[in-house]
Design an enzyme around this catalytic site. Sequence first.
Site, mmCIF file in Angstrom:
data_model
loop_
_atom_site.group_PDB
_atom_site.id
_atom_site.type_symbol
_atom_site.label_atom_id
_atom_site.label_comp_id
_atom_site.label_asym_id
_atom_site.label_seq_id
_atom_site.Cartn_x
_atom_site.Cartn_y
_atom_site.Cartn_z
ATOM 1 N N TYR A 58 8.524 8.385 -11.938
ATOM 2 C CA TYR A 58 8.976 9.335 -10.920
ATOM 3 C C TYR A 58 10.005 10.258 -11.562
ATOM 4 C CZ TYR A 58 6.921 6.259 -7.318
ATOM 5 O OH TYR A 58 6.075 5.511 -6.546
ATOM 6 N N LEU A 211 3.984 7.126 7.030
ATOM 7 C CA LEU A 211 4.006 8.375 7.792
ATOM 8 C C LEU A 211 3.113 9.427 7.138
ATOM 9 C CD1 LEU A 211 7.784 8.618 8.783
ATOM 10 C CD2 LEU A 211 5.855 7.759 10.140
ATOM 11 N N ARG A 213 3.062 10.812 4.188
ATOM 12 C CA ARG A 213 3.810 11.876 3.504
ATOM 13 C C ARG A 213 4.376 12.907 4.486
ATOM 14 N NH1 ARG A 213 -0.381 9.857 1.238
ATOM 15 N NH2 ARG A 213 -0.241 9.044 -0.880
#
Length: 334
Positions: A58, A211, A213
Amino acid sequence: MTMLTRPLGNTGPQVSALGLGCMGMSALYGEADRTESIATIHAALEAGVTLLDTGDFYAMGHNEMLIGEALRTAPAARREQALISVKFGALRGPDGSWLGYDGRPAAVKSFAAYSLQRLGVDHIDVYRIARLDPDVPIEETVGAIAELVEQGYVRHIGLSEVGAGTIRRAAATAPVSDLQIEYSLISRGIEDEILPTTRELGIGITAYGVLSRGLISGHFTADRQLGAGDFRAMSPRFQGDNLRHNLSLVEALRKIAEQKGVSVAQIAIAWVLSRGEDIVPLVGARRRDRLTEALGALDVTLEPADLAAIEEAIPAGAAAGERYPAAQMAHLES
C-alpha cells in the site's frame, strides 16, 4: 456502543467485532490527511478496535510506516491491544505499476523482514499473501509462513482472495486462521462455495469492502468527481449506467435505514455482522467522523423482518459491474 469480540477462526485470536482497514489512508482512494489518519487509528484503538489491516504494497510501505507511527504515539495500553494483519506479495514499480505477485518462500521471508521494520514490531499477528502466485504452489507459500510462525515472527497464517480448492490445500499444509475476502450486500460471491468451505474447516472471514469502496455508504453521489489515482475511476461498478443502477440500490437501502433511524453505512455494516460470528468486517474509515459512524453499526440489531426487507431491496447478484477491472479479476479465484 459496546465493542464486541469475535474469534478469528478456530486457530486465530479473539479480535474486535469490527477491524480497521487502513489502505485508504495511503493509497487508491486519492490523497489522505496523515494527521487525521493517525488520529483515526488512535480513535479506533480507544474505542476498542484491536484489528488493524494493511498491506506492505500500500503506497510501497507508506501504510505500514503510518501504522507504525500511530502505534508509537498511542498510549501503551492501546498499543499493546493492537493486532496487525499484513498482506504481502504484490510487486510494484517505482511509478506505482503492478508487476504481479511473488509467493516464493525466500520472498515471503524477505517481505516479512521489511514489514517488521516498517511497523516497528517484533511480530506480525496475521500474515497472508495478497493474491495467489500462479507460479508457486500455495503449499510452499503457506509453508514459509508456517516457518515464520515457528520462529516467532508471525503468530497466525491467513489467506486472501482464494477459492475453495486453494483454501483446502493451504489448510492441509498448516493451520489457517482466516480468509480475507470481499463481502458486502452487493458482493456475495463467497456464499456459494467459499463460505461453506471456511466454515467446514473452522477458518474465519475478515470481510473487506463492506461498503463497496464507499459505493453503498450512502455518501457517494453520481456527480462526484474522483481525483487522480482514485481506484474507483477505473472500477466497473462506478461507471456510467452501472453507477446509476448501483446507486438506485443504495436508495432502496436508505429507505430501510431511515425506518430504523440509522445511516445507510450502519445498516450495510450491520448486515455483514449479521451473517455469522465467524465474520469480522473491516471498515475503511480514513476520518474520525466516518469511524464513529461505522462503529454505530454495533448498536444496530437487524430483526428477521429487516433482513427480509434488505434481501428484497438488494438481492444477491443485484449489482451492476464486476468488483475489479478485467485485468485484476484475472488474479482472483472464485
